[in-house]
Design a protein around this motif. Structure first.
Motif, mmCIF file in Angstrom:
data_model
loop_
_atom_site.group_PDB
_atom_site.id
_atom_site.type_symbol
_atom_site.label_atom_id
_atom_site.label_comp_id
_atom_site.label_asym_id
_atom_site.label_seq_id
_atom_site.Cartn_x
_atom_site.Cartn_y
_atom_site.Cartn_z
ATOM 1 N N MET A 1 1.565 6.413 -7.021
ATOM 2 C CA MET A 1 0.460 7.245 -7.484
ATOM 3 C C MET A 1 0.878 8.714 -7.500
ATOM 4 N N GLY A 2 1.633 9.134 -6.503
ATOM 5 C CA GLY A 2 2.121 10.512 -6.468
ATOM 6 C C GLY A 2 3.072 10.816 -7.610
ATOM 7 N N VAL A 3 3.960 9.881 -7.923
ATOM 8 C CA VAL A 3 4.909 10.071 -9.020
ATOM 9 C C VAL A 3 4.166 10.155 -10.350
ATOM 10 N N LEU A 4 3.211 9.258 -10.558
ATOM 11 C CA LEU A 4 2.449 9.264 -11.809
ATOM 12 C C LEU A 4 1.597 10.525 -11.935
ATOM 13 N N ALA A 5 1.020 10.979 -10.832
ATOM 14 C CA ALA A 5 0.230 12.214 -10.852
ATOM 15 C C ALA A 5 1.114 13.405 -11.195
ATOM 16 N N SER A 6 2.334 13.413 -10.682
ATOM 17 C CA SER A 6 3.279 14.477 -11.013
ATOM 18 C C SER A 6 3.613 14.467 -12.501
ATOM 19 N N ASN A 7 3.786 13.280 -13.059
ATOM 20 C CA ASN A 7 4.046 13.172 -14.497
ATOM 21 C C ASN A 7 2.894 13.775 -15.295
ATOM 22 N N ILE A 8 1.667 13.419 -14.932
ATOM 23 C CA ILE A 8 0.493 13.909 -15.650
ATOM 24 C C ILE A 8 0.382 15.431 -15.512
ATOM 25 N N LEU B 1 0.833 -1.198 0.000
ATOM 26 C CA LEU B 1 0.000 0.000 0.000
ATOM 27 C C LEU B 1 0.872 1.255 0.000
ATOM 28 N N GLU B 2 1.946 1.249 0.773
ATOM 29 C CA GLU B 2 2.862 2.390 0.806
ATOM 30 C C GLU B 2 3.517 2.619 -0.549
ATOM 31 N N VAL B 3 3.995 1.550 -1.185
ATOM 32 C CA VAL B 3 4.647 1.681 -2.493
ATOM 33 C C VAL B 3 3.643 2.170 -3.531
ATOM 34 N N ARG B 4 2.445 1.598 -3.527
ATOM 35 C CA ARG B 4 1.425 2.033 -4.494
ATOM 36 C C ARG B 4 1.044 3.502 -4.280
ATOM 37 N N SER B 5 0.987 3.930 -3.033
ATOM 38 C CA SER B 5 0.683 5.325 -2.730
ATOM 39 C C SER B 5 1.775 6.253 -3.270
ATOM 40 N N GLN B 6 3.024 5.898 -3.036
ATOM 41 C CA GLN B 6 4.133 6.698 -3.545
ATOM 42 C C GLN B 6 4.131 6.729 -5.076
#
Length: 115
Positions: free
Chosen positions: A21-28, A14-19
């Motif tokens: 998600m933040g990286v992918l959101a930053s890319n978008i 869950l922690e890795v997936r949360s992190q």
């Protein structure tokens, strides 16, 4: 750790997936920023590091830059379709992991109540 025996690998996942998600959101969010380099987290590598108690350092070590399929004139490496797909897949996986943990917490709660 007691939490490790109760929740297994799912807490770290869950922690890795949360992190991620933040990286992918930053890319978008930076898809129009000239020179922005898209990043991603290698989930398997980050999870293995988390299991070895590397914590955030393990996630950081598993974060790298994406190699674009088609380069942009302004140096931006974000490919919006790829990022949106990766974000959606990660969101589904995050929700699945969260649902499993909620179910596990429900089992523990029922066991403690003697149900």
């Amino acid at each position: 750790m007691a939490a490790d025996s109760l929740f297994g690998v799912h807490g770290a996942a869950l922690e890795v997936r949360s992190q991620r998600m933040g990286v992918l959101a930053s890319n978008i969010a930076n898809s129009s920023t000239p020179g922005f380099k898209a990043r991603d987290i290698d989930f398997k590598s980050a999870l293995a590091s988390m299991e070895r108690d590397a914590g955030q350092d393990g996630i950081t070590a598993a974060t790298g830059y994406r190699v674009p399929l088609q380069t942009s004139m302004d140096g931006n490496t974000v490919e919006l379709n790829q990022e949106q797909t990766a974000f959606a897949e990660n969101a589904v996986q995050y929700q699945t992991t969260l649902s499993f943990l909620n179910g596990r917490i429900g089992q523990i709660t029922r066991a403690l109540k003697g149900e």
